[in-house]
Design an enzyme around this catalytic site. Structure first.
Site, short mmCIF file in Angstrom:
data_model
loop_
_atom_site.label_atom_id
_atom_site.label_comp_id
_atom_site.label_asym_id
_atom_site.label_seq_id
_atom_site.Cartn_x
_atom_site.Cartn_y
_atom_site.Cartn_z
N ASP A 1 12.62 6.62 -41.98
CA ASP A 1 13.63 5.58 -42.09
C ASP A 1 15.04 6.12 -41.83
O ASP A 1 15.60 6.82 -42.67
CB ASP A 1 13.57 4.95 -43.48
N GLY B 1 17.52 4.39 -41.84
CA GLY B 1 18.46 3.51 -42.55
C GLY B 1 19.35 4.28 -43.51
O GLY B 1 20.52 3.95 -43.71
N SER C 1 15.37 -4.02 -41.15
CA SER C 1 16.66 -3.43 -41.53
C SER C 1 17.76 -4.47 -41.36
O SER C 1 18.73 -4.47 -42.12
CB SER C 1 16.95 -2.20 -40.65
N GLY D 1 20.04 -1.91 -32.93
CA GLY D 1 20.09 -3.01 -33.88
C GLY D 1 21.31 -2.92 -34.78
O GLY D 1 21.98 -3.92 -35.04
N HIS E 1 0.83 -1.20 0.00
CA HIS E 1 0.00 0.00 0.00
C HIS E 1 0.87 1.25 0.00
O HIS E 1 0.40 2.35 0.28
CB HIS E 1 -0.92 0.02 1.21
N HIS F 1 16.67 1.34 -33.86
CA HIS F 1 17.53 1.17 -35.02
C HIS F 1 19.01 1.26 -34.64
O HIS F 1 19.83 0.46 -35.10
CB HIS F 1 17.22 2.22 -36.09
#
Lengths: 565, 565
Positions: free
Chosen positions: B544, B546, B428, B391, B218, B388
């Site tokens: 994008d 990329g 990608s 990645g 709580h 991106h």
């Protein structure tokens, strides 16, 4: 903000933890970010292999188990798994009857699953694919292929898993999944963004004053921004977005109200109450209902409403028993009942001040408590759960309403006390109820300053016994005690003089002033919210706003007795 | 911020929605805020009645069903139900064999359940009570009665429900529950506060840089504040807080890692991986593990770790089958396996620059991508999921590592492309993998400016086929195309002159500059995060990143070819 896990090892670590916790049902695919059921490959059974980026648990890995998926490929957060991973997982799951791939319609997944399927074909493993396209907000109805897959994934995977479990061949499992997807629609809303593991700031945000309708499960922009809606309004938006898109059927639907991560379960049930009313009013019969978290979006705040239009086959497949870490069903379809008649929870605000002194006193106390509700909440939040103001208001409203139903101060205060405890709940609810009821118990005969002081003594004694507090604990008792003793002294002071209402009012108001001074001592707080401030206040014993609410109550009563109200 | 439900009607509305959604299993107690299983009263069976404030779903109402509780009383948010409500629910559930009350050790619950028990006794209904006291942070071990009940509620209720289901009498059910509570301990941590329905501000907050250990469900202040911990560090804190408190046994334990509301499931699995290692290292054998949400605290961010030391009886009762809306078990105990050997996900950063031109070029590209990882993420977040940069870094690291394992530009680039797609995932990932692999496929023979331009043409063609993008779509292709054509033109321009490395480098760098200019056009973004900004950018086709990462990649390669790296 995301606390646990770092971006680079997140996927590996959570999959390891998952297969460790649920090793009874799932195991990891060697050298791959994929999981399969412990008993695969199942010779001659079609393997249902699902997948996509992670961050959607229980989708996808949590849905691997008996009667559901045979395997799941795990991509990075919100990122498609690679063709290599899909290929390894599918090979592990294949039992010689081919593989049904199921995933949401996203470019990355289409690319990688597609490459894996071609590679499997080159190796002589047959496969079919079901692209889930249930999100009505992501594309026009004329072009269903443009739509993304969201919570409807669950319906499609469940149906495919049941079809494979009953022994359908690859074309049969594929046909069932295609039918499920064709009859499934989802419309959602988000009220708060999500944060990627290891990221310093949210992936996206939604204004505190807005809701975004149709927002995607990866934060893809929605179709419309509206102001914050109440539960029933949001339910209406979801139903209005879904109904026109639903294909026709015999009325039977499976319904899924899916939480995206941060939305409270109880809140989803509040919304579902209205959703169910709307669906049934539209002639639909929700024969299987789930409210919970099935396809989440990390810690996103929001919900989505999905419906699958059932026929006999889909109803049987969807209701078939299954058992996976993320979803278990004993196979009995839901048989929803209409909501019971709701309780008269006596929340109605009194229409007018009552006739008797008790009526007027309780009503005045209610008004003063209402005026101070927020402050009482703040005081309570210093070391407790901050609902004291709400509870007091609820309790006093119930007390006022209950007192109206009786006559005579004793009966009115007894009824008020019981009603207060029932409506307010909590420890303070029980204790205030005792104060009111026991005071009333002392006022059965003629009311004089003396009998009033006796009644207050009686109530204070009962309060002390039940509350186990001692003077000096800095609880409500530290306002009750000076009130009691001051009242007693003032009454003695007036001894010998005629025992008039004026004397009573005068004594009561002296006592109320003493209670107010004492309450200020215990309530003199900085409403700090951090742990340090709360601990400091708690160590000073400044945890109980009951002293303040008691002082407010007796002050209001004093004004009534003095004819000022 | 809480969106759905208002304070006053919240409890009524969500209970209505709950019994509507799960009407197959639960029904509402007439005129009360309580739910019972649809098949109660069960003649001759002890009725297990649990309850407390709401905001903890699936505790308490979600745990009503076969093999679990017969009824649950629902208080307001974080507030005890009233004695009246407890009494009505218990009367509805009682099958003549008496009632076992189970609830966490909080003053309000003790008062109201206690009053209800006395009233039932006066009516001739026998009852027993189990106060759950599992929270080790809420009181000293010498004084277990001072401890609160938190997620351990689930263990105790499950055991009591199974004991009642197998036909134990009231004393037997009580004894089993007492044993379960005596052997259950919980220690938790919170990283973010929760907000009460209808409240304008959080009940409490935890600093973005802190975690609060031992915080109550709580929001009761914790025992210690620490800086934000990584998953393994938090796991260690939880285990270190729990182990010393665990009673001795034969080593078998049931384990529950419970999410308080906002914590992501995958994050809990990350933590569980470490918790399991620590528990087994301490000689414990987790024979039954659950990771999920069992006793929540609205939308609080945090987790708690609970363990129940098992003996044969508790192991059998806890593993017994049950089915309730919030928890279903088919009765098979977990048989956890050790985590599989984890994948070599090639995240290791290269120790040194490689020898070949391809090694050096890929390493240089990795460095430049790493340096721009955050910016790439921001660009991606404008209209996509913001990963991106992560990645690309992951993909390039895998590419560098994979290239090291081969010799010859063609083989190195093929290996790098496959590794990139595998590690980066996503669309990608697949597309970059194709670019690298197809470029390599064109470099099997002697490398001249001409063959390099041919290889790039070849890669660009494959990219276009797979990616389905057209020039002008403002995708990565809009950087690839100027790169390709500029390289081709520069190579023609150098025709007739000796085809030296200098010519190649010069041509490549002209092309890289063209790609950079084109990328800046598509990447010229305000990194807005709101829906409006994101929609606007998306409508401009600026979605994008990329193109930017491609420009970075070819620029780095150009520097290597030019001998600057």
């Amino acid at each position: 903000m995301t606390v646990l896990g770092t971006a680079e090892t997140f996927k590996r670590d959570w999959v390891d933890g998952f297969v460790t916790a649920y090793g009874r049902e799932v195991r990891k695919v060697p050298d791959a970010y994929g999981v399969v059921a412990t008993d695969v490959p199942k010779r001659g059974k079609v393997a249902v292999v699902i997948g996509g980026g992670c961050g959607h648990y229980p989708a996808f890995a949590g849905l691997v188990g008996h009667g559901l998926a045979d395997g799941a490929v795990v991509g990075d957060v919100f990122t498609s798994p690679s063709a290599e991973q899909v290929h390894r997982t599918a090979r592990e799951a294949d039992g010689g009857a081919g593989v049904l791939f199921g995933y949401g319609n996203y470019q990355g997944d289409v690319l990688h699953f597609g490459l894996a399927a071609r590679r499997l074909a080159a190796e002589g493993i047959d496969s079919r694919t079901i692209l889930v396209t249930d999100d009505v907000a992501s594309g026009p109805s004329e072009d269903p292929a443009s739509r993304r897959g969201v919570a409807g994934d669950f319906f499609v995977f469940k149906v495919a898993g049941a079809a494979a479990e009953r022994g359908d061949d690859l074309d049969g499992v594929h046909a069932a999944a295609v039918k499920a997807n064709a009859r499934t629609r989802t419309f959602g809303a988000a009220f708060g963004g999500c944060t990627l593991p290891g990221a310093a700031e949210p992936l996206f945000t939604v204004s505190d004053t807005d809701m975004e309708l149709g927002l995607g499960i990866h934060g893809e922009p929605g179709v419309r921004t509206v102001g914050r809606l109440a539960a029933t309004e949001l339910a209406d938006e979801l139903v209005d977005g879904l109904l026109p898109e639903l294909p026709s059927g015999d009325g039977r639907v499976a319904v899924l109200l899916n939480g995206l991560g941060r939305t409270k379960y109880e809140e989803m049930f509040v919304a579902y109450k209205r959703i169910h009313e709307r669906l049934t009013a539209a002639g639909l019969d929700p024969v299987h209902i789930e409210v919970g978290e099935f396809v989440t979006s990390l810690d996103m705040a929001g919900v989505s409403l999905s419906a699958m239009v059932l026929d006999d086959e889909l109803a049987a497949l969807y209701a078939a028993p299954c058992s996976s870490p993320g979803y278990r069903s004993d196979g009995r379809p839901a048989a929803p009942v209409r909501p019971s008649v709701t309780v008269d929870d006596t929340l109605a605000t009194p229409q007018h001040a009552g006739e008797s002194t008790v009526d007027r006193a309780l009503t005045a106390a209610l008004r003063l408590i209402e005026a101070n509700e927020d402050e009482l909440g703040r005081l309570d939040a210093v070391a407790a759960d901050g609902d004291h103001g709400l509870g007091m208001t609820r309790g006093m409203r119930a007390a006022v309403t209950a007192a109206r139903r009786c006559t005579g101060p004793a009966e009115q205060l007894l009824a008020a006390g019981t009603a207060f405890a029932d409506a307010a709940g909590g420890a303070s609810g029980a204790l205030y109820g005792v104060l009111l009821a026991e005071t009333g118990a002392g006022l059965r005969g003629e009311i004089t300053a003396e009998t009033l002081a006796d009644a207050v003594d009686n109530a204070a004694a009962a309060f002390t016994t039940l509350g186990k507090a001692r003077p000096g604990d800095k609880t409500m008792l530290d306002a009750i005690e000076p009130f009691r003793t001051t009242l007693r002294a003032a009454v003695h002071g007036s001894a010998g003089r005629s025992d008039t209402g004026a004397d009573i009012a005068d004594a009561w108001r002296k006592a109320a002033q003493a209670a107010t001074v004492a309450a200020q001592e215990t309530a003199d707080l900085v409403p700090g919210k951090g742990r340090a401030a709360r601990l400091a206040e708690r160590s000073k014993g400044h945890a109980d706003p009951g002293a303040t609410s008691f002082a407010l109550l007796v002050t209001a009563v004093g004004d009534v007795l003095g004819g000022q109200n």
